[in-house]
Structures are given as C-alpha cells and as structure tokens.
Design a protein around this motif. Structure first.
Motif: not given
Length: 308
Positions: A217-218, A288-290, A210-211, A277, A213-214, A286, A237
């Motif tokens: 964001a969560a 994950p984007r990365v 899990l990055h 998720t 940034e994610d 939400w 992620g």
C-alpha cells in the motif's frame, strides 16, 4: 499518477514486488513485471526475466518508456549473501543506479525505491521516535547498500528532476515470505502444530514489523502522490515490538505453541527505537492498517490453508 503507459515493477517474484503487482493488475493498471526468474504462479501481466546486473535487458525494458518504476528488486535482507558482500553493493546500489540513469534517459516520471530501516544502523534512545532526518550509520553491508542507493536517488531527483522517493521499510512479514526470519520461523512452527520454537537469545530485541499489505500500500501511495522529489519515508507497522512480545501474540492465536528464549543472552545486533511515520502520512496519505496481532493471526491462517 495515472497513465496509459505500463508501470515497471522490479523484484516482482518477491514478497513485496509480487503483492504490489497483484494490486496494480487488480486495479486495471498495465504492468511489466520483472525479476531474475518468473514466479511459480502467474502474475496476470507481462513478465520479463532480467537480472539487475544486466544493463542491456534493463535498457530494453525502460526503453518502452514506462510511466513509473517501482523498484522492489535486489538482495532483500541483511541475512542474505553475507559471504559475498560485494554482490550486495553491486546489486542493490549498482542496480538502482542503473535504473535511475535509464529513468533519466527515457523520461520516466516516477521512481519509487524500496529502502530499509537498516540504513539507520543504531538509533540512540534520544532520537526516539526516529524521523527521516536521523543520521544514517548502517552497520552492515546490506544497510550500506541502501544508504548508497538513497544517495544516488536523491541526487538524480535534485539534479535531473526525477520524481523519485525511497521507502525505508520495516521488517516485512506475511504470506509468501521465503527468506529466513525469526518471526516467520515462529509463525510457521505455530501453524504446523509444533509445541516449541527454540530461540537463541533472550527475546528483548525489538523490531519494527511491517505487514506485506501495508508495504504494498505504501508503494502504491508513493506511486500516486503529487510530489515526492528526492524524499525518504519511514514505513513501519507501528511501534517496534520485542520478539518475546511477538511470541505472545502468536501464542494468543495458537495457545499450544510457545517460544523458549535463552535467558541472559542478548543479541549482538544494533538497537533501534520506534520510527515516526508522520511524513508518510502527510505526503503520501499512508498509514499502517494491519496491526501486529491481526497480521500474525492472518499469516498463521494463510499458512494453514495454503502452505501445508
């Protein structure tokens, strides 16, 4: 959830807490950041030093009636404080209980807690993908401390009406990570130009990356979601990745580096499947984007620019 009152962020000097604090400040939201000691670089908001074991200091902070508590503080991994397991329970479960009680007393309307997929322990293959309804069977004290904290959170939510939720975070990686992990070690070695990282197992053990940034964001998604009463959410992620696949992603970015795994030596740790998720997507909006490929490449680039 928007308010003129500040948001209290615990663990604000740590990997996740720092990033979520930065994002809140960038969005123009008032923040009170707290940790046991101030970070080396200013956060751009008010900072107050406080241990999670210091009830008087925590009381003084929550008495200011923050709009929400984002609880990122505590012992942050199963690799830490192994020689003092009682402290893990005291800080992670006890500190969370103290903050929940203060949230009740001072009318804090939102409480978001950083839990961990370690709360699950083993997840048999029949459960794959693992939903939030899977049994919690932590195999180490760190995971047990998250289970205990989650149980307290749910009870405070249902009995006292606190809009509280727990995020079961995967294995967080990315810029500014300081605690030890194999992913961080491999990335650092590749960024430093080392040719080989020796790994004392066969590389087949899979982890839910899990990055950071994610993860941040969560937390922000849970902060602003309409209803989260007592819920827990898997935050990972994407599908779990074995370490040999993670090494291949790193070597795709830095071909002069490779990991050398120990054939025939399996890790004696628990086995977990992929984590679903869907609930986080439905309730929090939400996802994950990365991707791991992008996140690892960005992590290497950040280290080369900032750390060496």
């Amino acid at each position: 959830m928007r308010s003129e009152s500040p948001i209290l962020v615990t663990g604000a000097a740590g990997l996740i807490g720092r990033r979520v604090t930065e994002l809140l400040v960038q969005a123009g939201r008032a923040v009170i950041a707290t940790d046991r000691a101030a970070p080396a670089q200013p956060l751009g908001c008010e900072f107050a030093a406080a241990e999670l074991s210091d009830g008087m200091r925590l009381t003084a902070l929550v008495a200011r009636r923050p709009a929400a508590i984002l609880h990122c503080g505590g012992i942050s991994g199963q690799m830490l404080a192994k020689d003092n397991p009682a402290s893990i329970l005291s800080i992670n479960a006890g500190g969370t209980g103290t903050l929940l009680e203060l949230a009740r007393l001072f009318g804090v309307s939102r409480f978001v807690f950083c839990s961990s997929v370690h709360a699950y322990g083993d997840t048999p293959q029949a459960m794959d993908p693992v939903t939030e309804d899977a049994p919690l069977a932590a195999r180490e004290v760190y995971g047990a401390s998250k289970v205990a904290a989650e149980a307290a959170l749910r009870a405070y939510a249902l009995e006292h009406g606190i809009q509280a939720c727990a995020l079961r975070l995967g294995w967080v990686y990315g810029p500014r990570r300081t605690t030890p992990s194999l992913t961080a070690r491999m990335v650092r070695d590749a960024a430093m130009g080392r040719a080989v990282t020796q790994v004392e197992h066969d590389g087949r053990y899979a982890v839910p990356l899990l990055h950071v940034e994610d993860a941040a964001a969560a937390l922000l998604a849970a902060l602003d979601a309409p209803q989260v009463l007592g819920r827990c959410y898997n935050i990972v992620g994407g599908p779990s990745q074995p370490f040999n696949a993670i090494a291949e992603m790193i070597s795709a970015v830095r071909p002069n580096w490779r990991a050398e795994f120990t054939a025939g030596k399996a890790l004696p740790e628990y086995r977990q499947g992929h984590f679903c998720t869907r609930a986080a997507a439905q309730d929090l909006g939400w996802a994950p984007r990365v991707t791991p490929q992008q996140g690892l490449a960005d992590y290497i680039g950040w280290l080369e620019r900032e750390a060496f």
